[in-house]
Design a protein around this motif. Structure first.
Motif, PDB file in Angstrom:
ATOM      1  N   LEU A   1      19.266 -34.430  23.267  1.00  0.00           N
ATOM      2  CA  LEU A   1      19.881 -34.344  21.940  1.00  0.00           C
ATOM      3  C   LEU A   1      19.661 -32.947  21.382  1.00  0.00           C
ATOM      4  O   LEU A   1      18.523 -32.473  21.303  1.00  0.00           O
ATOM      5  CB  LEU A   1      19.283 -35.391  20.996  1.00  0.00           C
ATOM      6  CG  LEU A   1      19.849 -35.443  19.569  1.00  0.00           C
ATOM      7  CD1 LEU A   1      21.354 -35.694  19.580  1.00  0.00           C
ATOM      8  CD2 LEU A   1      19.138 -36.524  18.760  1.00  0.00           C
ATOM      9  N   VAL A   2      20.767 -32.281  21.012  1.00  0.00           N
ATOM     10  CA  VAL A   2      20.690 -30.930  20.464  1.00  0.00           C
ATOM     11  C   VAL A   2      21.502 -30.843  19.174  1.00  0.00           C
ATOM     12  O   VAL A   2      22.469 -31.582  18.982  1.00  0.00           O
ATOM     13  CB  VAL A   2      21.205 -29.875  21.480  1.00  0.00           C
ATOM     14  CG1 VAL A   2      20.186 -29.609  22.560  1.00  0.00           C
ATOM     15  CG2 VAL A   2      22.533 -30.307  22.087  1.00  0.00           C
TER      16      VAL A   2
ATOM     17  N   ALA B   1      15.499 -33.560  21.353  1.00  0.00           N
ATOM     18  CA  ALA B   1      14.784 -34.342  22.367  1.00  0.00           C
ATOM     19  C   ALA B   1      15.351 -34.060  23.742  1.00  0.00           C
ATOM     20  O   ALA B   1      16.560 -33.878  23.900  1.00  0.00           O
ATOM     21  CB  ALA B   1      14.898 -35.836  22.059  1.00  0.00           C
ATOM     22  N   ASP B   2      14.459 -34.042  24.727  1.00  0.00           N
ATOM     23  CA  ASP B   2      14.878 -33.843  26.113  1.00  0.00           C
ATOM     24  C   ASP B   2      14.410 -35.022  26.954  1.00  0.00           C
ATOM     25  O   ASP B   2      13.283 -35.495  26.787  1.00  0.00           O
ATOM     26  CB  ASP B   2      14.287 -32.544  26.671  1.00  0.00           C
ATOM     27  CG  ASP B   2      14.654 -32.329  28.135  1.00  0.00           C
ATOM     28  OD1 ASP B   2      15.856 -32.188  28.419  1.00  0.00           O
ATOM     29  OD2 ASP B   2      13.740 -32.309  28.986  1.00  0.00           O
ATOM     30  N   ASP B   3      15.270 -35.479  27.835  1.00  0.00           N
ATOM     31  CA  ASP B   3      14.997 -36.532  28.806  1.00  0.00           C
ATOM     32  C   ASP B   3      15.057 -37.930  28.197  1.00  0.00           C
ATOM     33  O   ASP B   3      15.785 -38.784  28.676  1.00  0.00           O
ATOM     34  CB  ASP B   3      13.648 -36.317  29.496  1.00  0.00           C
ATOM     35  CG  ASP B   3      13.527 -37.204  30.729  1.00  0.00           C
ATOM     36  OD1 ASP B   3      14.460 -37.190  31.548  1.00  0.00           O
ATOM     37  OD2 ASP B   3      12.520 -37.918  30.858  1.00  0.00           O
TER      38      ASP B   3
ATOM     39  N   ASP C   1      15.580 -39.008  17.712  1.00  0.00           N
ATOM     40  CA  ASP C   1      14.403 -38.134  17.753  1.00  0.00           C
ATOM     41  C   ASP C   1      13.734 -38.265  19.111  1.00  0.00           C
ATOM     42  O   ASP C   1      14.235 -38.960  19.999  1.00  0.00           O
ATOM     43  CB  ASP C   1      13.435 -38.418  16.600  1.00  0.00           C
ATOM     44  CG  ASP C   1      12.830 -39.818  16.655  1.00  0.00           C
ATOM     45  OD1 ASP C   1      13.101 -40.534  17.633  1.00  0.00           O
ATOM     46  OD2 ASP C   1      12.093 -40.190  15.730  1.00  0.00           O
ATOM     47  N   SER C   2      12.605 -37.593  19.264  1.00  0.00           N
ATOM     48  CA  SER C   2      11.926 -37.560  20.553  1.00  0.00           C
ATOM     49  C   SER C   2      10.651 -38.398  20.491  1.00  0.00           C
ATOM     50  O   SER C   2       9.994 -38.451  19.450  1.00  0.00           O
ATOM     51  CB  SER C   2      11.567 -36.112  20.905  1.00  0.00           C
ATOM     52  OG  SER C   2      10.717 -36.068  22.042  1.00  0.00           O
ATOM     53  N   PRO C   3      10.282 -39.051  21.599  1.00  0.00           N
ATOM     54  CA  PRO C   3       8.959 -39.681  21.639  1.00  0.00           C
ATOM     55  C   PRO C   3       7.892 -38.633  21.360  1.00  0.00           C
ATOM     56  O   PRO C   3       7.998 -37.485  21.828  1.00  0.00           O
ATOM     57  CB  PRO C   3       8.864 -40.207  23.083  1.00  0.00           C
ATOM     58  CG  PRO C   3      10.288 -40.351  23.525  1.00  0.00           C
ATOM     59  CD  PRO C   3      11.045 -39.261  22.838  1.00  0.00           C
TER      60      PRO C   3
ATOM     61  N   THR D   1      14.314 -34.555  13.963  1.00  0.00           N
ATOM     62  CA  THR D   1      15.301 -35.635  13.980  1.00  0.00           C
ATOM     63  C   THR D   1      16.680 -35.075  13.668  1.00  0.00           C
ATOM     64  O   THR D   1      16.810 -34.032  13.033  1.00  0.00           O
ATOM     65  CB  THR D   1      14.971 -36.725  12.948  1.00  0.00           C
ATOM     66  OG1 THR D   1      15.024 -36.171  11.632  1.00  0.00           O
ATOM     67  CG2 THR D   1      13.600 -37.323  13.192  1.00  0.00           C
ATOM     68  N   LYS D   2      17.699 -35.810  14.110  1.00  0.00           N
ATOM     69  CA  LYS D   2      19.068 -35.380  13.849  1.00  0.00           C
ATOM     70  C   LYS D   2      20.011 -36.575  13.967  1.00  0.00           C
ATOM     71  O   LYS D   2      19.860 -37.407  14.856  1.00  0.00           O
ATOM     72  CB  LYS D   2      19.483 -34.292  14.868  1.00  0.00           C
ATOM     73  CG  LYS D   2      20.873 -33.716  14.638  1.00  0.00           C
ATOM     74  CD  LYS D   2      20.967 -32.955  13.333  1.00  0.00           C
ATOM     75  CE  LYS D   2      22.374 -32.491  13.050  1.00  0.00           C
ATOM     76  NZ  LYS D   2      22.499 -31.889  11.715  1.00  0.00           N
ATOM     77  N   ALA D   3      20.963 -36.652  13.039  1.00  0.00           N
ATOM     78  CA  ALA D   3      22.006 -37.670  13.143  1.00  0.00           C
ATOM     79  C   ALA D   3      22.868 -37.373  14.370  1.00  0.00           C
ATOM     80  O   ALA D   3      23.197 -36.217  14.643  1.00  0.00           O
ATOM     81  CB  ALA D   3      22.858 -37.679  11.882  1.00  0.00           C
TER      82      ALA D   3
END
Length: 311
Positions: free
Chosen positions: A141-142, A175-177, A192-194, A223-225
């Motif tokens: 997510l970017v 978030a990656d992966d 968002d990311s863990p 975080t991002k929509a």
């Protein structure tokens, strides 16, 4: 169904425990709040006993003015309904009669120094987020030009490398992966990311890198929509890819339809630039301009003019 304990809510919203009751581990399953003025007046039809009960200055003043016998009967019925807890706002003193009724049924009483409307607003926002339906998806997510882009595709397709190039071009990693997605409104998803892997990225051949440490705080966002999905797939010569953009594709996540763009991957394609173009094009469509429809309109107009001249 998601739930959150009263104990967790107290810690996050900085509340005070007046009476612990049987347990503070009782789970809250709804973000709705009830102010029990009608119940204190004797109307218990459709009483939402599963909600947190908030007693403000109006309710407390009304209780103080009641006949003690009637008040005892109403409070017995109120606390005997199995309510999860009672919140007292404005840091008001808890009257002995209220505390006795709560102890009789083992109902926790908590208190906040904030005014009633303010603490209700904070609780609803917190509970909406904490109780939101959620799912974890494989992807990246970017934040690209303020648009939340979820990059998806098979493992090893180049999602992280594309995201890294986007970060280098000034965009931000969420978030990656693994992307944790929650539905916070009817048509709104937040990703968002863990916590364990936040701001980290895996690049094959190099290993794990820390984006925040390497590119600075401006290269990450927590975080991002999620506004659109870009799906990366290996180029298939036998597949006909969209070359005009007149048709719209969608992907559904947690019941929310998101615009989906399929990008075929092959050597020589600069995916970061194509993602930027896809985002700009999505924003133009969102504002009411569709380049493919505009070209189609011009072609139809040209054909019609040619036909009219022949006639």
């Amino acid at each position: 169904m998601s739930s959150i304990s009263i104990e967790d809510m107290i810690r996050v919203l900085d509340m005070e425990v007046v009476y612990e009751g049987k347990s503070l581990s009782i789970d809250i399953e709804t973000s709705d709040i009830n102010r029990p003025g009608l119940q204190f007046a004797g109307f218990f039809d459709y009483f939402a006993a599963e909600r947190i009960q908030v007693i403000g200055k109006v309710e407390m003043t009304y209780l103080d003015s009641m006949d003690p016998e009637i008040r005892k009967e109403r409070l017995d019925r109120f606390f005997g309904s199995g309510i999860p807890c009672v919140l007292i706002s404005r840091n008001m003193e808890v009257p002995e009669y209220l505390l006795e009724a709560a102890k009789k049924y083992g109902c926790p009483i908590i208190r906040s120094c904030k005014v009633t409307t303010s603490i209700i607003h904070r609780m609803i926002n917190y509970l909406d987020s904490a109780l939101a339906p959620r799912i974890t998806r494989h992807g990246v997510l970017v934040d690209v030009y303020g648009v939340g882009v979820l990059l998806m595709g098979e493992s090893g397709i180049g999602k992280s490398e594309t995201a890294l190039e986007l970060i280098k071009r000034g965009h931000r990693l969420v978030a990656d992966d693994a992307v944790e997605i929650k539905k916070v409104a009817e048509n709104r998803l937040i990703g968002d990311s863990p916590e364990l892997i936040r701001h980290f990225m895996e690049i094959r051949g190099i290993g794990i890198i820390d984006i925040k440490a390497m590119y600075g705080i401006g290269a990450v966002i927590n975080t991002k929509a999620i506004d659109m999905v870009i799906y990366l797939e290996f180029w298939d010569n036998n597949k006909e890819y969209d070359r005009l953009g007149l048709t719209e594709d969608y992907m559904e996540i947690l019941g929310v339809k998101l615009p989906k763009v399929v990008l075929p991957v092959r050597p020589g394609r600069n995916l970061a630039i194509i993602v930027e173009v896809a985002v700009r094009n999505w924003r133009l469509k969102h504002m009411g301009y569709n380049a493919a429809q505009e070209l189609d309109k011009r072609l139809n107009s040209l054909i019609q003019d040619s036909y009219d001249n022949e006639v």
